[in-house]
Enzyme design. Structure first.
Site, PDB file in Angstrom:
ATOM      1  N   GLU A 107      38.292  49.248  56.079  1.00 24.52           N
ATOM      2  CA  GLU A 107      37.223  50.200  56.343  1.00 24.52           C
ATOM      3  C   GLU A 107      35.832  49.537  56.414  1.00 24.52           C
ATOM      4  OE1 GLU A 107      36.276  52.154  52.896  1.00 24.52           O
ATOM      5  OE2 GLU A 107      35.080  53.649  53.948  1.00 24.52           O
ATOM      6  N   ASP A 132      45.819  48.302  50.902  1.00 28.49           N
ATOM      7  CA  ASP A 132      45.678  49.657  50.337  1.00 28.49           C
ATOM      8  C   ASP A 132      46.284  50.727  51.257  1.00 28.49           C
ATOM      9  OD1 ASP A 132      44.237  48.283  48.468  1.00 28.49           O
ATOM     10  OD2 ASP A 132      42.299  49.121  49.004  1.00 28.49           O
ATOM     11  N   ARG A 167      60.765  50.410  24.783  1.00 27.01           N
ATOM     12  CA  ARG A 167      59.317  50.632  24.927  1.00 27.01           C
ATOM     13  C   ARG A 167      58.979  51.508  26.131  1.00 27.01           C
ATOM     14  NH1 ARG A 167      57.854  44.263  24.076  1.00 27.01           N
ATOM     15  NH2 ARG A 167      57.493  44.371  21.842  1.00 27.01           N
TER      16      ARG A 167
HETATM   17  O1  F6P Z   1      40.651  46.437  49.222  1.00 24.95           O
HETATM   18  C1  F6P Z   1      41.768  45.683  48.905  1.00 24.95           C
HETATM   19  C2  F6P Z   1      41.803  45.374  47.437  1.00 24.95           C
HETATM   20  O2  F6P Z   1      42.931  44.565  47.196  1.00 24.95           O
HETATM   21  C3  F6P Z   1      41.783  46.593  46.516  1.00 24.95           C
HETATM   22  O3  F6P Z   1      43.067  47.126  46.333  1.00 24.95           O
HETATM   23  C4  F6P Z   1      41.178  46.009  45.258  1.00 24.95           C
HETATM   24  O4  F6P Z   1      40.521  46.981  44.476  1.00 24.95           O
HETATM   25  C5  F6P Z   1      40.191  45.029  45.779  1.00 24.95           C
HETATM   26  O5  F6P Z   1      40.660  44.620  47.037  1.00 24.95           O
HETATM   27  C6  F6P Z   1      39.990  43.822  44.897  1.00 24.95           C
HETATM   28  O6  F6P Z   1      38.971  43.063  45.408  1.00 24.95           O
HETATM   29  P1  F6P Z   1      38.613  41.584  44.989  1.00 24.95           P
HETATM   30  O7  F6P Z   1      39.621  40.674  45.639  1.00 24.95           O
HETATM   31  O8  F6P Z   1      37.251  41.381  45.531  1.00 24.95           O
HETATM   32  O9  F6P Z   1      38.710  41.490  43.495  1.00 24.95           O
END
Ligand code: F6P
Length: 356
Positions: A107, A132, A167
């Site tokens: 996006e 995502d 658990r």
């Molecule tokens: O947008 C993809 C993603 O993998 C999300 O699922 C996650 O919150 C984010 O990137 C993590 O970002 P970074 O690699 O900057 O920690």
């Protein structure tokens, strides 16, 4: 032989994901077949600010189909947040003699592409990429299948060890503001409860189902998306696109304390984190990545700018980039109902069956 001066730039922006190298490979091979030279811009939009690039020939991409990550590097750079950023992007376009730019991203990356197309008439084509799976206008994005498959396997492993120790296990997965990864992981691994960012966690309901499941199976698994709303608030750090940086939230730890406190059953938390984004892509992601990469080069060569390659059904075609950005594809009501039936409801059904 490449057409004189015919050049296509390629960049990969935002979080990396398995399948990106397949898309780069597809685009380079198709572009070369159509007589274009490809330049791989380094580290997302950052490369369009600095001009840093590498020439990409079919020989350069011959052995990257099974490799995770992106050979071009990536970043969350937003030219609209940098002083003279847009001017620098336009300058790089001109200086390198780019006829078109293929932007591969989610996006945020594609949001920049659509603005450049609309406001500055830039010749851009988009390739949807995000683990995502939250981009509108396309059924699936490559990277999602690999990430959810890995998380599913992690969930199954947690069930094994959790069962031995009697658990409850909590697995935290990525997915930022959309719960697709958590949903598929939970359904695929046979979890007993799933917590998604699309709705606030109903703690009483979750505890009830976990107790039921644990009583029946001597183990229970919760899959939680990293951005789940546990009814707490805190000041989050934001990235250049205004999204929360979720690394400090620790949803799994907080959930597991809550569950152990309320059930009295020993509970452990695990976070799969960035491991989900590395490693070789699944077959599905390799083929999807290849198809969208090839199609993007075709759109660029045909001058169909302002478009993004989308998968609809089993067809890949161009759709207006604008349709893919702006609104996130979050988990809709019918999928939530399905998750409730097979995850939360699963424990109740198991009990009912056992007492027959
Ligand atoms: O947008 C993809 C993603 O993998 C999300 O699922 C996650 O919150 C984010 O990137 C993590 O970002 P970074 O690699 O900057 O920690």
């Amino acid at each position: 032989m490449t057409k004189k001066g015919k050049r296509i730039g390629i960049l990969t922006g935002g979080g990396d994901c398995p399948g990106l190298n397949c898309a780069i490979r597809g685009a380079v091979i198709q572009a070369a077949a159509l007589g274009y030279e490809c330049l791989g811009m380094q580290e997302g939009w950052k490369g369009m600010l600095t001009g840093e690039h590498q020439v990409l020939t079919p020989a350069d991409v011959a052995e990257i189909v099974g490799r995770g990550g992106t050979i071009l590097g990536t970043s969350r750079t937003n030219p609209y947040k940098k002083e003279n950023g847009v001017a620098a992007v336009l300058e790089t376009f001109k200086k390198l003699g780019l006829d078109a730019l293929i932007a591969m991203g989610g996006e945020d990356t594609l949001g920049v592409a659509v603005k450049l197309y609309k406001e500055r008439k830039c010749n851009v084509v988009g390739v949807p990429k995000t683990m995502d799976n939250d981009l509108s206008a396309t059924d699936f994005t490559f990277g999602f299948d690999t990430a959810a498959t890995l998380a599913m396997e992690a969930g199954e492993r947690l069930l094994d060890t959790g069962r031995s120790h009697r658990r409850i296990m909590v697995l935290e997965v990525m997915g930022r503001h959309a719960g697709w990864v958590a949903l598929y992981t939970a359904m695929g691994a046979g979890a007993d409860y799933v917590c998604l960012p699309e709705r606030k966690v109903d703690v009483a309901d979750m505890i009830r189902w976990l107790q039921e499941a644990h009583a029946h199976k001597k183990v229970a698994l919760v899959v939680a998306s990293e951005a789940v709303d546990l009814g707490e608030s805190g000041k989050e750090e934001l990235d250049e696109f205004g999204h929360m940086i979720l690394k400090k939230r620790g949803v799994a730890e907080r959930l597991s304390e809550l569950i152990e406190g309320k059930t009295g059953i020993e509970t452990r938390a695990a976070v799969i984190g960035h491991m989900q984004r590395g490693g070789p892509p699944t077959l599905f992601d390799r083929i999807l990545g290849t198809r969208v990469g090839v199609k993007a080069a075709q759109l660029a060569a045909e001058g169909k700018f302002g478009q993004m390659v989308a998968l609809r059904g089993n067809e890949v075609s161009g759709v207006p980039l604008e349709k893919a950005t702006g609104t996130l594809k979050t988990v809709p009501a019918e999928w939530l109902a399905l998750a409730d039936l097979v995850c939360a409801g699963g424990a109740g059904q198991a009990k009912a069956l056992a007492s027959r």
